[in-house]
Each structure stands twice: as C-alpha cells, then as structure tokens.
Enzyme design. Structure first.
Site, short mmCIF file in Angstrom:
data_model
loop_
_atom_site.label_atom_id
_atom_site.label_comp_id
_atom_site.label_asym_id
_atom_site.label_seq_id
_atom_site.Cartn_x
_atom_site.Cartn_y
_atom_site.Cartn_z
N GLU A 31 0.87 -1.16 0.00
CA GLU A 31 0.00 0.00 0.00
C GLU A 31 0.92 1.23 0.00
O GLU A 31 1.78 1.36 0.87
CB GLU A 31 -0.87 0.01 1.26
CG GLU A 31 -1.85 1.14 1.22
CD GLU A 31 -2.75 1.21 2.45
OE1 GLU A 31 -2.74 0.27 3.26
OE2 GLU A 31 -3.45 2.23 2.56
N ARG A 258 5.54 -12.67 9.50
CA ARG A 258 6.06 -11.32 9.36
C ARG A 258 7.44 -11.23 9.96
O ARG A 258 7.73 -11.93 10.93
CB ARG A 258 5.16 -10.45 10.24
CG ARG A 258 4.50 -9.34 9.59
CD ARG A 258 3.68 -8.58 10.62
NE ARG A 258 3.78 -7.19 10.25
CZ ARG A 258 3.14 -6.68 9.21
NH1 ARG A 258 2.33 -7.42 8.49
NH2 ARG A 258 3.30 -5.42 8.89
N LYS A 268 4.25 0.97 9.96
CA LYS A 268 4.31 2.19 9.17
C LYS A 268 3.80 3.38 9.98
O LYS A 268 4.25 4.50 9.80
CB LYS A 268 3.52 2.01 7.87
CG LYS A 268 4.31 1.23 6.84
CD LYS A 268 3.69 1.37 5.46
CE LYS A 268 2.85 0.15 5.16
NZ LYS A 268 2.32 0.15 3.79
#
Ligand code: ATP
Ligand code: MG
Length: 749
Positions: A31, A258, A268
């Site tokens: 994204e 992850r 983020k």
C-alpha cells in the site's frame, strides 16, 4: 538461493508438477502509504525470489484502495527500493485503482446473484449484530432488500448521493460462521475523498478483502503470498473467487510469518510518527529500518538479501536479533572495502627524533582479502593518534601506548612515549615521542615487542572530515515508541582527521576505518570540500556481551599483529560445533557463533537440550541471558542449572507463560536459584489465555479510550496495537498476546 526448500517453494513445486499452473506468477502488493522497510524487503525477497527460481514472474501492484493516506512519493520510494535490491517487476507497475471499474462490475454480479446486499445499519448495530467468538451473529433487516433495490442503492452510492458511512455493501455469507471474518464482510464503503490517481471519480472504495483476491485473479497471479495476520481472511478470498465462478485457473493465498526485529519498529504508523515528529531527519535517516535509510547509511543490497535468505520463511512469528542484520553487513564489507586510517578524537604526537617527511606505501586490503590496491600514507614529525590510544594509567590488558609501553603506528614505525604535556587543568595536550628507525613495518629489525598497532594521520596532510556515528535508534529491545529512543543514536564529530588518499584518490565509497568500523561517504551531504562519512556498523557487536574471544566473522585467518576488533579464528572443534548449530539445529549464525566459541556455554546448552529438545529457544536464552549472568558473576558459578533453563523454555513453548514473562522469571531464578516452576506458581505468573477472562479487560480499556475507539472505527485500524498494548499492560503482561490480539480485533469491528 537457500539450500533447503521452504514450505512455499514446496507448494509451488507441487503445483507445477501436478500441472495446476503452467507458469508461476507472484506479486508484491504494497500500500503506497509509507516508505518500504526491511519487512517489505523480506516480502520482496520471497515474491520475486520464488518467481525467478521457477522461471515465472512477479508483478508490482500498488494496493491503493485507501485514498486518504496514499501518495505518489511512496510509489516512487517503493519502485526505488525494489530496483536497488536488484529485482525487476514484470511489465508496468499495476495499481488496484486501475481495476476499480472491473471490481465494480464484479460487485454488481454478486448483487445480481443475491450474494451481496447494501446494508444501512449504523456501526454500533453492526458490531452488536456480529456476535462474538462464542455467540452467533444475526443478520440486519436490510439483508432482505431485493436485487433491484440493492442495484439501485449501490449505483447511487457510487454516484456520491450518500454521506460517508450511510451505507455499505456486504457479502451475504453466514452470520453464524465460526470464522468471524465470514459474518457478512464489508465489500465497499463510501468515502468522499480525493484519490491520488483516480481523482474524484469514485465515492465508494473496495475493501481489501474484495479488491485483493480479484486483483490477483485479474493479473493471473498463481500464488498470493501474504503475512500471517491474513490467515482468517483466506476464507473470504476463496469465497469471492468461488462464488463468482471465475474461469480457472485462480490464485490461492498462502501465509508466512512477518519479520520482526528487536530494537526496531516496523509499523508504518510508528515510522510515520518518527518522520513527522522530526525525531529523525526524514524517511532516509540512516537510523531507520527503511530501505532508503539502510541505503543512505551504507548498507549494500547484497547484505540485506543475505539477511532475508538467512532468516528463512517460517509459519510462526518471531523476533529476529538485529545483531544478525549487522553481522550480514559486516560480513559483506569485510571482503570488499579498503582499510584506511581516520582519527576521530585527535591527540597530537610529536616525534622528536624524526626529521623531514616521507610517504609510506600501504596496501588498502589485508592479506586475506583477495583485492589489490595501495596508497601512499604521508608520515612526518607531527602525527595525530586517537586520544584513548594513550593512557597514563593502563588497566590490565591495555595493549596501546603508555609511558612504559611502545606501540606501532599501523604500516609505519614503532614509537614510545617520552613526555606527556598537559594544560593547566591537567588535560593531556600532546605526547612527545621517539621513533625507532629500524622498526619500519614489513622490515622490522628493531627487536622491540609491541602488543598492538594503532591508526594515525600525519598532521600536515590529514583532511578534516565530519563523521556521523550512528547507533541503534532504540535502546529498548522491544521499543514501544518515541519514549524508547536511544539518546546516543547519533553523535556528530565535526573535526575528525583522515588520511588524504581517501579524499583525493577515492578508491571506494565504503571503507573500513581501521579499528573503528565501516563507513560510507554520505550520498547526500558529501562534497570534496566538506566530506561527510556515515558509520555503517562497528567491527564487532558492541551491544552483545563481552566475550573471552571476540565475536567474529567465522573462517578468517589469524593476523601476525592482532589489532583490536579484528578476528580470532575458530578452532576446528569450534567450527564443527558452529556448523552443527547453523545446520542441523537451525540457529542463526550470531547465536551459533557465541555458543560455539564458549565451552561453558556450549556444554550448558547441550545439557539443557538433553532435557527439552527445543534447540532455538534454548540457544537464544543461553547465548543471551545465561551468557550475561556468567559474565556478571564474579565467581563463574551460577545459581541455576541447565535443567532449570530447559524447564523455563518448556513453559514458554507450551504457552504457560509469555516470553516477556520468561525474562522476569529468569531474573528471579538467576538471583535466588529458585526453580522456575516454583516462581511461576508462587507469583501466579501463568499466562491467561481464556477469552472469558480477557474480554472484560478489553471492554474496560475500550471504555477508557473512547476517542481511540472512534478513530479506529473511522478507519485508523493501525490503533489495534495501541489497544492490545493497553490490555497487556492492564493484565500485568499476563494475558496471552495472541488471544488478546484476536479478541481486540473482533471487538473493534
Ligand atoms: P499496513 O497494512 O499497516 O499499511 P503493511 O505492513 O501490511 O502495513 P503493506 O504495504 O500492505 O504494508 O505491505 C506490502 C507487503 O509487504 C504485504 O504483502 C505485506 O504482507 C508485506 N510485509 C509488510 N510488512 C512485513 C513484514 N514485517 N514482514 C514480512 N512481510 C511484510
Ligand atoms: Mg497491508
């Protein structure tokens, strides 16, 4: 690439063999709402790596369905990072927003099939109707709307006739599904916002669960690889593709763990906070775990790829030691870069029996680096050495210059101290010294014994440079946020002195400053007039514990003259252990190195392993906690034994206690010698995993933070971590984080 096949490659191979797909197509779907970080590097490495291993290709797709947070500058940063890491995406860059018209058509199709409906209940009702983990939900009355009414409303949603939140489009699946994600998930929401690519065309935006699977399908993706938190979304992924009865072949989703790294934040949201709050100088601040940050600091793409390869692909989340990444860059630069001399904190040395000046020919590379090249190092009567390479009161083991002990000037002569000059305050301002003319490096006939060689520069020819000493941005192992910033993460030295060849010859951009570490000419601020160097990494791990043998890159040759920070080679027995640890037992090289080099630690490790066969967890505890205890104990006697460590690890492995709690239990055990089982029982530290006990705590936290609840519901889903953190805090760290995570996520829906 990796020798042993990971579970994803196993699946891919089976799918090729069975003929399910003719060609492998993966995608990297970020994204564009932040700069990519090392976690993205892992995903890039996996997606591009698998595609190339099997002669397929990998798409780059910007997952741009959230108009309020996205921007082209992030698109550019993502492209830069992928190119810098050495990968190439297939064809043009794709954007989910390019598929908005197609996605809209698919939604219409679902409505026509009676599989989707416009719902108009408010958020509170929606949450209520969803039910809980133990109770089924119930369907909104609007689910009974006719196909015509749904089509009409959905079109008007698209045309912007309604306010944000007034209606949503939902899939009609099952309000009592055990997987709560399947309880009529949202497919579209109304958002009156400007999209950085689509402009103001759309008033509705597809949700991830609807857009992602269909974008994969549209692009002909075969394996849609994502991180574990999407495990429960996989059912929706399959439902959408199957319900639409799309022409095969269709993609399938697989999840991997992850990447988390200690002393590092990777969310983020937190990175954005650091940048926007000016805690760092920008997205490319060399202390950030962003690709732009590593790049500016001087990391090589190779070192990051090696790291991604070493950590492998697992199905369980874990925290990787940042020392492992530091090890990779050190290991890479060790065989590549020229060695030069730079003095960070200069102390003048006048060599009283030397006249004139000369140039010493010195190789840029030590014998064990297979590269050629040398420079002239000017030598004269006045030189500078590092201030702490001289002391009047040497502690035991001090090998450098003292009033009694001579030292070698690297590549040059041996000198000894004749007189120490001080100012009125007693500070040393100068050393008057003498050199030995027949002690020249390489043809030393002086017979004088020295214990080390130090870096130096000639006063007249040395160049002044700025050196930025970077260290870890956070001092907490698991940082919460800005309150854990390491105040010493950046030290700027304005007047360091460097030998002239570095600036005039420019043999490279990266250097080893002898005995200081690896440095990089700052790509932004460096000029020949005002050179700036960034510290990439030290020569050894200064955060780890002091070892009897220094930590090192394995398999290097011993030096004739041992210099601080260089490497002691492993003995054959140590090397055998190291190979076994990194191979069979799956330890990372840093931990394996620590254990293999220390007989006491390795035998402790083997003892613990014979009681509880959990090689990785035990190794981490022995290499870190036990090693620290040993170092701190004066007598080398520990109050606990290997069986106790094995028992402690077992409680972590079977989730009786959290790994955070294990640290506390360890401290207590190390102090008192009490058995960990008894500590856990006496103090009531058993982890709480029962949802019925955790649930009320979550309710309380939500009640106390109505603002954040509202923000979350308005779309700031990144607040999830905040809530989980608060709940963990409220239970004194006893709640099982996994359960808390799942419950909080459900309640906030
Ligand atoms: P968010 O969704 O909060 O914006 P994200 O970390 O999911 O953040 P994306 O830009 O959506 O960011 O991620 C792009 C790809 O990179 C996804 O496939 C994601 O799973 C992967 N990815 C992101 N962070 C990590 C990580 N720490 N380790 C491994 N893969 C990651
Ligand atoms: Mg994401």
């Amino acid at each position: 690439m990796s020798e042993s096949k990971d579970f994803l490659r196993t699946i891919v191979e089976a799918d090729l063999k069975s003929g399910k797909y003719k060609e492998i197509v993966t995608r990297f779907p970020p994204e564009p709402n932040g700069f990519p970080h090392i976690g993205h590097a892992k995903s890039i490495f996996i997606n591009f790596g698998i595609a190339s291993d099997y002669n397929g290709f990998c798409n780059l797709r910007m997952d741009d369905t959230n108009p309020t947070t996205e921007d082209t500058k992030y698109v550019e940063a993502l492209k830069d990072a992928i190119k810098w890491l050495g990968f190439e995406w297939h064809g043009k860059v794709h954007f989910t927003s390019d598929y908005f018209p197609k996605l809209y058509d698919y939604a219409i199709q679902l409505i026509k099939m009676g599989k989707a409906y416009v719902d108009s209940i408010n958020e509170e009702e929606m949450r209520e109707y969803r039910g809980t983990v133990t109770e089924p939900g119930k369907r909104s009355k609007y689910a009974e709307r006719s196909v015509e009414e749904n089509l009409n409303l959905f079109e008007r949603m698209k045309n912007g006739e309604f306010k944000d939140g007034e209606h949503v489009l939902r899939a009609k699946i099952d309000m009592s599904a055990a997987n709560m994600k399947m309880r009529d998930p949202l497919l579209y929401r109304i958002r009156h916002a400007h999209h950085f690519r689509a402009g103001d065309t759309w008033s509705i935006y597809p949700m991830y669960d609807f857009a992602h699977c269909l974008s994969d399908y549209i692009e002909g993706i075969t394996h849609s690889l994502c991180t574990l938190e999407f495990e429960n979304n996989r059912d929706i992924y399959d439902w959408v593709l199957d319900t639409l009865e799309l022409k095969p072949p269709r993609p399938y989703q697989y999840e991997f763990a992850r990447l988390n790294i200690n002393y590092t934040v990777m969310s983020k949201r937190k990175l954005l906070e650091l940048v926007e709050g000016n805690y760092v100088s920008g997205w490319d601040d060399p202390r950030l775990p962003t690709i732009a940050g590593y790049r500016r600091r001087g990391y090589t793409p190779e070192s990051i790829l090696t790291f991604c390869d070493q950590i492998g692909i697992a199905k369980a989340n874990s925290v990787v030691d940042v020392a492992q990444l530091e090890f990779c860059i050190r290991d890479d630069l060790n065989t590549k870069v020229p060695r030069v001399m730079c003095v960070l904190d200069p102390l003048k040395v006048s060599i009283e029996n030397y006249e004139g000046s000369e140039e010493i020919d010195a190789s840029y590379y030590p014998d064990d680096v297979p590269k050629e090249g040398s420079r002239k190092v000017p030598f004269s009567r006045e030189v500078y050495i590092e201030r702490d390479d001289f002391t009047e009161n040497p502690p035991k083991g001090y090998f450098r210059l003292t009033p009694e002990q001579p030292v070698r000037l690297k590549h040059g002569f041996i000198i000894s101290c004749k007189e120490v000059v001080k100012d009125d305050n007693g500070n040393i301002t100068e050393i008057k010294a003498e050199y030995y003319p027949d002690s020249r490096s390489g043809s030393d006939r002086s017979g004088i014994k020295v214990k080390s060689a130090i870096q130096w520069v000639s006063a007249k020819e040395a160049k002044t440079v700025e050196v930025r000493l970077y260290d870890r941005l956070f001092s907490a192992e698991i940082p919460e946020g800005v309150e854990d910033i390491n105040p010493d993460s950046l030290k700027i030295i304005k007047n360091a002195l460097i030998e002239p060849a570095v600036i005039t010859d420019k043999p490279d951009e990266r250097f080893q400053f002898e005995r200081q570490g690896y440095f990089y000419a700052d790509p932004v601020d460096y000029t020949d007039e005002a050179p700036v160097f960034n510290k990439i990494v030290g020569l050894k791990d200064s955060w780890g514990k002091k070892k009897k043998a220094p930590k090192s890159e394995p398999k290097r040759q011993a030096k004739k003259e041992q210099i601080d920070g260089e490497v002691v080679p492993m003995s054959e027995a140590q090397q055998t252990l190291f190979d076994k640890y990194t191979g069979e037992l799956g330890l990372n090289s840093e931990v394996a190195n620590t254990l293999a080099r220390d007989e006491k630690l390795s035998s402790f490790y083997h003892d613990a392993l014979s009681v509880n066969n959990s090689p990785v967890t035990i190794a981490n505890m022995v290499a870190n906690d036990v090693a620290r205890e040993l170092k701190e104990s004066q007598t080398d006697v520990l109050k606990f034994d290997a069986e106790q460590i094995a028992a402690l690890v077992k409680m972590v492995d079977d989730e009786t206690i959290s790994s955070k709690m294990a640290k506390q239990v360890f401290e207590e055990m190390a102090k008192s010698g009490t058995h960990p089982k008894k500590i856990v029982a006496d103090k009531g530290l058993v982890q709480i995993s029962d949802p019925a006990k955790i649930s009320p705590v979550i309710d309380e936290v939500m009640a106390k933070n109505p603002d954040n609840v509202a923000k979350f519901k308005a779309g700031n889903t990144k607040l999830l971590g905040f809530f989980v953190g608060q709940v963990l805090k409220a239970t004194g760290g006893k709640a099982n984080p996994k359960v808390v995570n799942a419950l909080v996520a459900e309640k906030l829906k």
